[in-house]
Design a protein around this motif. Structure first.
Motif, PDB file in Angstrom:
ATOM      1  N   LEU B 160       0.792  -1.140  -0.037  1.00 30.33           N
ATOM      2  CA  LEU B 160       0.050  -0.006   0.090  1.00 30.33           C
ATOM      3  C   LEU B 160       0.880   1.238   0.180  1.00 30.33           C
ATOM      4  O   LEU B 160       0.397   2.249  -0.652  1.00 30.33           O
ATOM      5  CB  LEU B 160      -0.991   0.020   0.993  1.00 30.33           C
ATOM      6  CG  LEU B 160      -2.150  -0.981   1.155  1.00 30.33           C
ATOM      7  CD1 LEU B 160      -3.155  -0.888   2.313  1.00 30.33           C
ATOM      8  CD2 LEU B 160      -2.780  -0.965  -0.331  1.00 30.33           C
ATOM      9  N   GLU B 161       2.091   1.411   0.735  1.00 27.89           N
ATOM     10  CA  GLU B 161       2.922   2.516   1.033  1.00 27.89           C
ATOM     11  C   GLU B 161       4.033   2.520  -0.275  1.00 27.89           C
ATOM     12  O   GLU B 161       4.222   3.620  -0.434  1.00 27.89           O
ATOM     13  CB  GLU B 161       3.476   2.636   2.245  1.00 27.89           C
ATOM     14  CG  GLU B 161       2.310   2.373   3.227  1.00 27.89           C
ATOM     15  CD  GLU B 161       1.578   3.632   3.383  1.00 27.89           C
ATOM     16  OE1 GLU B 161       1.892   4.947   2.931  1.00 27.89           O
ATOM     17  OE2 GLU B 161       0.260   3.541   3.826  1.00 27.89           O
ATOM     18  N   ARG B 162       4.407   1.428  -0.595  1.00 23.84           N
ATOM     19  CA  ARG B 162       5.633   1.455  -1.575  1.00 23.84           C
ATOM     20  C   ARG B 162       5.217   0.948  -2.909  1.00 23.84           C
ATOM     21  O   ARG B 162       6.512   1.255  -3.580  1.00 23.84           O
ATOM     22  CB  ARG B 162       6.669   0.632  -0.916  1.00 23.84           C
ATOM     23  CG  ARG B 162       7.262   1.229   0.387  1.00 23.84           C
ATOM     24  CD  ARG B 162       8.225   2.309  -0.131  1.00 23.84           C
ATOM     25  NE  ARG B 162       8.892   2.893   1.289  1.00 23.84           N
ATOM     26  CZ  ARG B 162       8.110   3.833   1.871  1.00 23.84           C
ATOM     27  NH1 ARG B 162       7.087   4.288   1.529  1.00 23.84           N
ATOM     28  NH2 ARG B 162       8.935   4.231   3.070  1.00 23.84           N
ATOM     29  N   THR B 163       4.366   0.579  -3.340  1.00 22.38           N
ATOM     30  CA  THR B 163       4.303   0.054  -4.988  1.00 22.38           C
ATOM     31  C   THR B 163       3.278   0.908  -5.625  1.00 22.38           C
ATOM     32  O   THR B 163       2.601   1.907  -5.045  1.00 22.38           O
ATOM     33  CB  THR B 163       3.635  -1.080  -5.075  1.00 22.38           C
ATOM     34  OG1 THR B 163       2.108  -1.322  -4.335  1.00 22.38           O
ATOM     35  CG2 THR B 163       4.413  -2.024  -4.015  1.00 22.38           C
ATOM     36  N   ASP B 164       3.373   1.039  -6.762  1.00 15.89           N
ATOM     37  CA  ASP B 164       2.623   1.619  -7.733  1.00 15.89           C
ATOM     38  C   ASP B 164       1.048   1.640  -7.591  1.00 15.89           C
ATOM     39  O   ASP B 164       0.088   2.480  -7.634  1.00 15.89           O
ATOM     40  CB  ASP B 164       2.929   1.498  -9.251  1.00 15.89           C
ATOM     41  CG  ASP B 164       2.299   2.455 -10.145  1.00 15.89           C
ATOM     42  OD1 ASP B 164       2.696   3.522  -9.877  1.00 15.89           O
ATOM     43  OD2 ASP B 164       1.826   1.899 -11.130  1.00 15.89           O
ATOM     44  N   PHE B 165       0.977   0.125  -7.490  1.00 14.54           N
ATOM     45  CA  PHE B 165      -0.788  -0.041  -7.213  1.00 14.54           C
ATOM     46  C   PHE B 165      -1.160   0.592  -5.822  1.00 14.54           C
ATOM     47  O   PHE B 165      -2.431   1.193  -5.836  1.00 14.54           O
ATOM     48  CB  PHE B 165      -0.837  -1.415  -6.691  1.00 14.54           C
ATOM     49  CG  PHE B 165      -2.242  -2.043  -6.346  1.00 14.54           C
ATOM     50  CD1 PHE B 165      -3.202  -2.067  -7.107  1.00 14.54           C
ATOM     51  CD2 PHE B 165      -2.170  -2.563  -5.001  1.00 14.54           C
ATOM     52  CE1 PHE B 165      -4.539  -2.374  -6.644  1.00 14.54           C
ATOM     53  CE2 PHE B 165      -3.588  -2.790  -4.579  1.00 14.54           C
ATOM     54  CZ  PHE B 165      -4.543  -2.875  -5.257  1.00 14.54           C
ATOM     55  N   GLY B 166      -0.414   0.870  -4.891  1.00 12.05           N
ATOM     56  CA  GLY B 166      -0.897   1.324  -3.487  1.00 12.05           C
ATOM     57  C   GLY B 166      -1.073   2.724  -3.872  1.00 12.05           C
ATOM     58  O   GLY B 166      -2.243   3.326  -3.213  1.00 12.05           O
ATOM     59  N   ILE B 167      -0.238   3.531  -4.655  1.00 17.97           N
ATOM     60  CA  ILE B 167      -0.432   4.871  -5.011  1.00 17.97           C
ATOM     61  C   ILE B 167      -1.741   5.052  -5.489  1.00 17.97           C
ATOM     62  O   ILE B 167      -2.638   5.845  -5.217  1.00 17.97           O
ATOM     63  CB  ILE B 167       0.797   5.297  -5.549  1.00 17.97           C
ATOM     64  CG1 ILE B 167       1.968   5.411  -4.696  1.00 17.97           C
ATOM     65  CG2 ILE B 167       0.406   6.990  -6.182  1.00 17.97           C
ATOM     66  CD1 ILE B 167       3.343   5.687  -5.420  1.00 17.97           C
ATOM     67  N   ARG B 168      -2.062   4.335  -6.689  1.00 10.49           N
ATOM     68  CA  ARG B 168      -3.088   4.343  -7.570  1.00 10.49           C
ATOM     69  C   ARG B 168      -4.421   4.110  -6.514  1.00 10.49           C
ATOM     70  O   ARG B 168      -5.437   4.852  -6.770  1.00 10.49           O
ATOM     71  CB  ARG B 168      -3.103   3.271  -8.700  1.00 10.49           C
ATOM     72  CG  ARG B 168      -2.415   3.800  -9.663  1.00 10.49           C
ATOM     73  CD  ARG B 168      -1.880   2.632 -10.520  1.00 10.49           C
ATOM     74  NE  ARG B 168      -1.186   2.936 -11.580  1.00 10.49           N
ATOM     75  CZ  ARG B 168      -1.194   3.327 -12.758  1.00 10.49           C
ATOM     76  NH1 ARG B 168      -2.362   3.158 -13.224  1.00 10.49           N
ATOM     77  NH2 ARG B 168      -0.029   3.453 -13.615  1.00 10.49           N
ATOM     78  N   LEU B 169      -4.334   3.173  -5.663  1.00  7.84           N
ATOM     79  CA  LEU B 169      -5.631   2.630  -5.065  1.00  7.84           C
ATOM     80  C   LEU B 169      -5.779   3.905  -4.005  1.00  7.84           C
ATOM     81  O   LEU B 169      -6.938   4.516  -3.763  1.00  7.84           O
ATOM     82  CB  LEU B 169      -5.194   1.411  -4.179  1.00  7.84           C
ATOM     83  CG  LEU B 169      -6.257   1.216  -2.995  1.00  7.84           C
ATOM     84  CD1 LEU B 169      -7.488   0.905  -3.812  1.00  7.84           C
ATOM     85  CD2 LEU B 169      -5.867   0.034  -2.009  1.00  7.84           C
ATOM     86  N   ARG B 170      -4.900   4.561  -3.145  1.00  8.53           N
ATOM     87  CA  ARG B 170      -4.953   5.563  -2.613  1.00  8.53           C
ATOM     88  C   ARG B 170      -5.607   6.790  -3.132  1.00  8.53           C
ATOM     89  O   ARG B 170      -6.536   7.554  -2.693  1.00  8.53           O
ATOM     90  CB  ARG B 170      -3.792   5.933  -1.479  1.00  8.53           C
ATOM     91  CG  ARG B 170      -3.604   4.817  -0.481  1.00  8.53           C
ATOM     92  CD  ARG B 170      -2.281   5.157   0.384  1.00  8.53           C
ATOM     93  NE  ARG B 170      -1.134   4.797  -0.489  1.00  8.53           N
ATOM     94  CZ  ARG B 170      -0.060   5.915  -0.456  1.00  8.53           C
ATOM     95  NH1 ARG B 170      -0.196   6.992   0.020  1.00  8.53           N
ATOM     96  NH2 ARG B 170       0.888   5.460  -1.297  1.00  8.53           N
ATOM     97  N   ALA B 171      -5.066   7.009  -4.571  1.00  7.99           N
ATOM     98  CA  ALA B 171      -5.631   8.292  -5.045  1.00  7.99           C
ATOM     99  C   ALA B 171      -6.870   7.860  -5.628  1.00  7.99           C
ATOM    100  O   ALA B 171      -7.829   8.819  -5.512  1.00  7.99           O
ATOM    101  CB  ALA B 171      -4.774   8.206  -6.461  1.00  7.99           C
ATOM    102  N   ALA B 172      -7.193   6.608  -6.060  1.00  3.70           N
ATOM    103  CA  ALA B 172      -8.945   6.239  -6.382  1.00  3.70           C
ATOM    104  C   ALA B 172      -9.578   6.565  -5.250  1.00  3.70           C
ATOM    105  O   ALA B 172     -10.955   6.983  -5.697  1.00  3.70           O
ATOM    106  CB  ALA B 172      -8.723   5.029  -7.238  1.00  3.70           C
ATOM    107  N   VAL B 173      -9.200   6.366  -3.907  1.00  3.86           N
ATOM    108  CA  VAL B 173     -10.010   6.385  -2.964  1.00  3.86           C
ATOM    109  C   VAL B 173     -10.297   7.817  -2.518  1.00  3.86           C
ATOM    110  O   VAL B 173     -11.650   8.264  -2.196  1.00  3.86           O
ATOM    111  CB  VAL B 173      -9.534   5.650  -1.857  1.00  3.86           C
ATOM    112  CG1 VAL B 173     -10.477   6.032  -0.355  1.00  3.86           C
ATOM    113  CG2 VAL B 173      -9.680   4.018  -1.878  1.00  3.86           C
ATOM    114  N   ASP B 174      -9.369   8.592  -2.425  1.00  6.87           N
ATOM    115  CA  ASP B 174      -9.405   9.989  -2.094  1.00  6.87           C
ATOM    116  C   ASP B 174     -10.265  10.958  -3.088  1.00  6.87           C
ATOM    117  O   ASP B 174     -10.829  11.749  -2.542  1.00  6.87           O
ATOM    118  CB  ASP B 174      -7.980  10.577  -1.622  1.00  6.87           C
ATOM    119  CG  ASP B 174      -7.445   9.985  -0.412  1.00  6.87           C
ATOM    120  OD1 ASP B 174      -8.132   9.463   0.269  1.00  6.87           O
ATOM    121  OD2 ASP B 174      -6.361  10.033  -0.264  1.00  6.87           O
TER     122      ASP B 174
END
Lengths: 390, 287
Positions: B160-174
């Motif tokens: 969640l904190e260190r991968t591309d997927f994590g960044i995209r997920l947090r962006a998609a949620v926020d």
């Protein structure tokens, strides 16, 4: 000629009118957990009653006996009372039966006197229930009845210093009191008494406490369900079994449907109870065969099936004695002192307490022909409800 | 002293079980903002699959875990596409009603397919039975749970904190609109995150089965505990869920050892105290 034909017609009509009066239907209301987490016990109620009807027929002295079921999923005294009233008023039942939990049985007992409806308790195991009304009888067992023999079994197994661990609710406290009193009277010492939260499934800390007291055996009572399995596993995995500490329980911890889940770990557990599916008698063989015929395979049979089977016998006897009329005093007199051979062994209804006297067996969990069973190793004959003898 | 160490160990083990099962729920509730009351039901499905794989098919424990996780995800992904997609962003009441409905359906199906009894998962000899640690004997299985819990916490944090997927997920949620405008395929991200949370639930159901035995009512029986861990920790926070699970595990274990007759009193007292002091949970982010 015409007159004759008229007379014949009149006779036929009279016959038609009279016939239903003879072949009436006596209704019995059964309240129990037919669905939900405790559904297996309600299923056993119904199968036990069906098996008795399959054996004894659906009529008594020409009266058809019909059982009417109401589902009560969990402990709910208000709903139990409402269901009992509905059965008495709307369905016009002459008798009530069932009740898995004590609070429900107590609630039902409050309405039966007005309706003059005898009530056969088929499970709820608190001693005081039969004292609530002279119309209550019970075909199952009480906590005192199965726990006093457990304390005697503990002494026989050589236990001297024991920890008592029970679920913290009514029947658990009954078991604690019964065990303590009997065990101490027989010369044993109770080193610690632990009341465990009812819903917990993590017993690591309890096991640590048992070890700290340096006891040589544990007596445990928990109602059948997920905590039971977790308790026995914790007992073994925390090294208590390996340390030579014995586990003595009531049959609730070693019910046959739960034994496959315990597996090898359960072997050697000593318990006391009124009925084991492995009970060796022709009555029990026939009983299990009848249950299978009405759709309850042996691996799902529990105590409530035999309690319902014997309860149905009591109901039939009451209907027979009263010839289908509503006469509660006569009905209750008919079962007081009544003795018969149940699938669990010889039983009788105690005339004073209206509770069933029965053999309580000491059993050990064993593996036979690939299946796990409770093998009966000793019978404590004709045990009364010790709870009402205090 | 020895007793204290031994209780701490019990607390750690119980806390880790709570963590492994609850963290998946924390992901759906915190990151996807879905109150998924069917989480316990998914954990139960995982447990049933593992039980079936080890006992009926005789497969080893490791393979059974894989089957349980993969099988539960395969069951849950069509549910996500058909049902959950409709409730993203909907009111909590709608979410609660739909997911509790799924729970009841799963309970009924499990009761019908496997019967009302308890099911166990066969453990390899290495993981079962007692282990002597010198100062006390502990179930070997608890050590497995502690190790799994630590591994899951670390792996999730990295994802969640260190991968591309994590960044995209947090962006998609926020900010779903902006994320989509920047070319992030939000439906795919949501489906993946949902599958991840279900997989974690199934893993927890299997690993925790020794302490929370698998039976049809599993999904309802323990759901309150899982929700409590998530709300005490702060939804969506891995560290928070870990901290909450360990704290609650500690309180529960100590009170059970010292004063078992108080039942769950201290457990819920701790919950009330934490939620009073930290309304968003220990490490919850304001949203």
């Amino acid at each position: 000629m015409k007159l004759l034909r008229l007379a014949a017609l009149a006779a036929t009509l009279a016959g038609l009118v009279a016939a239903p009066a003879v072949a009436d239907t006596i209704k019995v209301g059964v309240i129990g957990p037919l669905s939900g987490p405790f559904g297996i016990f309600g299923k056993n109620f119904k199968a036990g009653i069906d098996a008795y009807q399959a054996k004894a027929g659906k009529t008594v002295k020409g009266h058809t006996v019909e059982f009417v079921y109401r589902d009560l999923e969990a402990i709910d005294p208000a709903k139990a009372k409402a269901l009992a009233q509905e059965l008495i008023v709307k369905e016009r039942v002459q008798y009530l039966a069932g009740a898995y939990f004590t609070p429900d049985a107590l609630a039902i007992a409050t309405v039966i006197d007005q309706g003059k409806t005898p009530f056969v308790v088929m499970n709820a195991a608190t001693s005081s229930i039969t004292q609530k009304s002279p119309l209550v009888s019970r075909s199952s067992f009480t906590m005192w009845q199965i726990t006093v023999p457990a304390a005697k079994a503990a002494i026989e197994e050589g236990a001297k210093r024991m920890v008592v661990a029970v679920s913290d609710y009514g029947p658990g406290l009954d078991a604690e009191a019964a065990f303590r009193k009997t065990f101490e009277a027989e010369g044993g010492t109770v080193t610690d008494s632990i009341r465990m939260p009812v819903r917990t499934t993590d017993f690591g800390p309890i096991m640590q406490r048992v070890k700290d007291t340096k006891a040589d055996a544990v007596f445990a009572f928990l109602p059948s369900g997920p905590p039971t399995l977790a308790f026995v596993k914790a007992f073994i995995d925390n090294g208590l079994k390996a340390a030579g500490i014995k586990l003595i329980t009531t049959g609730d911890l070693t019910m046959e449907p739960d034994l496959p889940a315990l597996g090898e770990a359960g072997l050697g557990i000593i318990s006391t109870y009124g009925y084991a599916t492995s009970h060796d008698s022709p009555e029990n063989k026939a009983f299990l065969a009848d249950l299978a015929k009405v759709g309850l395979p042996e691996k799902e049979v529990v105590m409530t099936a035999v309690a319902a089977y014997d309860g149905a016998r009591l109901l039939y006897r009451m209907i027979e004695a009263t010839d289908g009329k509503q006469d509660p005093a006569k009905a209750m007199d008919a079962i007081k002192g009544y003795a018969w051979e149940s699938p669990r062994g010889p039983v009788s209804i105690d005339p004073k307490t209206r509770h069933i006297r029965q053999n309580i067996y000491k059993r050990v969990v064993e593996k036979r022909d690939g299946a796990y069973i409770n093998r009966e190793i000793k019978a404590y004959p004709d045990q009364p409800d010790f709870g009402l003898m205090q | 002293m020895q007793a204290a160490v031994s209780i701490l160990f019990d607390a750690l083990a119980y806390g880790m079980v709570l963590f492994v099962i609850s963290i998946g729920l924390s992901v759906t509730m915190g990151l996807m903002r879905v109150v998924n009351l069917a989480h316990g039901a998914f954990a139960m499905v995982g447990g049933y699959l593992a039980s079936w794989a080890t006992l009926s098919l005789g497969l080893p424990y490791g393979v059974a875990i894989l089957i349980a996780v993969a099988g539960t995800v395969m069951l849950a992904v069509p549910l996500e596409m058909g049902l959950y997609r409709r409730i993203y962003g909907a009111s909590e009441l709608t979410q609660v009603l739909m997911t509790i409905g799924i729970t009841f359906a799963v309970i009924g199906a499990a009761n019908w397919a496997f019967g009302p009894g308890l099911k166990t998962i066969a453990l390899p000899p290495l993981f079962s039975g007692p282990v002597d640690l010198g100062f006390r004997t502990l179930p070997a299985h608890r050590l497995v749970v502690i190790a799994t819990g630590a591994a899951v916490a670390l792996a999730l944090w990295v994802v969640l904190e260190r991968t591309d997927f994590g960044i995209r997920l947090r962006a998609a949620v926020d900010n779903p609109g902006m994320a989509a405008a920047l070319g992030i395929r939000t439906p795919a991200i949501y489906a993946t995150a949902f599958a991840l949370s279900v997989a974690l639930g199934a893993l927890g159901g299997v690993i925790g089965a020794e302490i929370l035995p698998v039976e049809p009512y599993y999904g309802l029986r323990y759901m309150v505990t899982f929700l409590v861990v998530v709300s005490v920790g702060g939804a969506g926070s891995i560290g928070g869920a870990l901290l909450a699970a360990l704290l609650l595990g500690f309180v529960d274990t100590v009170s059970k050892y010292l004063v078992p007759e108080y039942g769950e009193f201290f457990f819920y007292a701790a919950v009330i105290a934490v939620v009073w002091a930290f309304p968003r949970g220990l490490l919850g982010r304001p949203h």
